[in-house]
Design an enzyme around this catalytic site. Sequence first.
Site, short mmCIF file in Angstrom:
data_model
loop_
_atom_site.label_atom_id
_atom_site.label_comp_id
_atom_site.label_asym_id
_atom_site.label_seq_id
_atom_site.Cartn_x
_atom_site.Cartn_y
_atom_site.Cartn_z
N LYS A 115 -13.63 -3.50 7.92
CA LYS A 115 -14.71 -3.31 8.14
C LYS A 115 -15.02 -2.09 7.14
O LYS A 115 -16.13 -2.32 6.21
CB LYS A 115 -15.54 -2.52 9.19
CG LYS A 115 -15.21 -3.33 10.66
CD LYS A 115 -16.06 -3.07 11.91
CE LYS A 115 -16.24 -4.19 12.73
NZ LYS A 115 -16.70 -3.41 14.33
N LYS A 200 -20.47 -18.90 11.80
CA LYS A 200 -20.74 -18.36 13.34
C LYS A 200 -21.93 -17.99 13.59
O LYS A 200 -22.74 -16.82 12.58
CB LYS A 200 -19.49 -17.05 13.46
CG LYS A 200 -19.48 -17.09 14.72
CD LYS A 200 -18.37 -16.27 14.61
CE LYS A 200 -18.28 -15.20 16.41
NZ LYS A 200 -17.66 -13.87 16.36
N LYS A 203 -26.46 -12.43 15.00
CA LYS A 203 -27.93 -11.71 14.26
C LYS A 203 -28.00 -11.52 13.49
O LYS A 203 -29.31 -11.47 12.48
CB LYS A 203 -27.63 -10.65 15.65
CG LYS A 203 -28.36 -10.09 17.04
CD LYS A 203 -28.45 -9.46 17.58
CE LYS A 203 -29.81 -8.95 17.05
NZ LYS A 203 -29.80 -7.61 17.48
#
Length: 336
Positions: A115, A200, A203
């Site tokens: 991240k 995958k 959103k």
Amino acid sequence: MTNKIVFSGIQPTGEMHIGNYFGAVHNWVCLQNSGQYQTIYCVVNLHAMTLPYAAETLKKNTEQMFVDLLAAGLDPDKSIVFVQSMVPEHTELAWVFACVCSYGDLTRQTQFKEKSEQLEGKQDAFISAGLFTYPVLQAADILLYHAANVPVGQDQKQHLELSRDIAQRFNTQFGEYFPLPEVMFTETPKLFALNDPTKKMSKSLGPKSYVGLFEDEATVRSKVRSAVTDTGNPDEPMGAGAQNLLAILRACGRGDVAAEFEREYAQGPRRYAPLKEATADALVALTSAMRTRRAEIMADREGVKRLMKEGADKARAIATQTMREVRRLVGLPKLD
Ligand code: TRP
């Protein structure tokens, strides 16, 4: 009812889609209804603060996720369902744990590395200390309730190992107190994006990639109809898009229908229009009751507030006990 405790958390990311539902929430509902555990489920809004966010959006998404969990089948009479920040003991225990967790262990967390690297690529990159200590807060979530089992996806394996290490280090330093939580991996179908079945369902790939759990029937049908598939040529293997539709059918409990298509496809050209039709039917059948339930829950805003408060009160009754004991063990004065 046994007192074996199951705990899990979900970030308030906005609208829940069938990928989130089948990947986690469906299993939470099954654990709740099995009668074998005391189930505790948490909307982890404090974790959502670790990446750049807007205050208004966080507030809205937190309430929405709480409502969506109930609409999807969590029952406040069977499970404790609550919002993390409404139980301030989470942050207090996170501080105590930050002091028994080593800096080195946190630097080895792959989720932090991934991240923070993603953020570094962006303009005005800001990597919060909260992102770094994220797993410490997660350990606090779990151990506040002495959870025995934690149902999560494979991506959370390392965080769970760290929670065990933290519990162990605490016990060694201050005396046996926390049980070591066990991860509970369940077979969940992995669903792929409708518009790009190599990725995958997420959103972030745009609204055409996913089916929202509460979308109206027309939208569900049109999204499934426009899903990417292959040409159906029997001389070539079935593509990922069609496989994904079969997986959605099975996830919806229509393995019988999926098997019929597979038999038919083994014998000749694969016609996908009927498969899409059947997949949309199964999704509509699964979600229409949830959509109604969600509208009912949302129509009573005071009721939602009350359920949030009641959930937090039940969680706090446990959390305050734990913190009383923790303060004593680590050498902090009593609050009262
Ligand atoms: N990190 C988890 C995720 O991204 C969410 C989470 C926060 C969690 N606290 C938890 C999961 C405690 C299980 C137990 O999916």
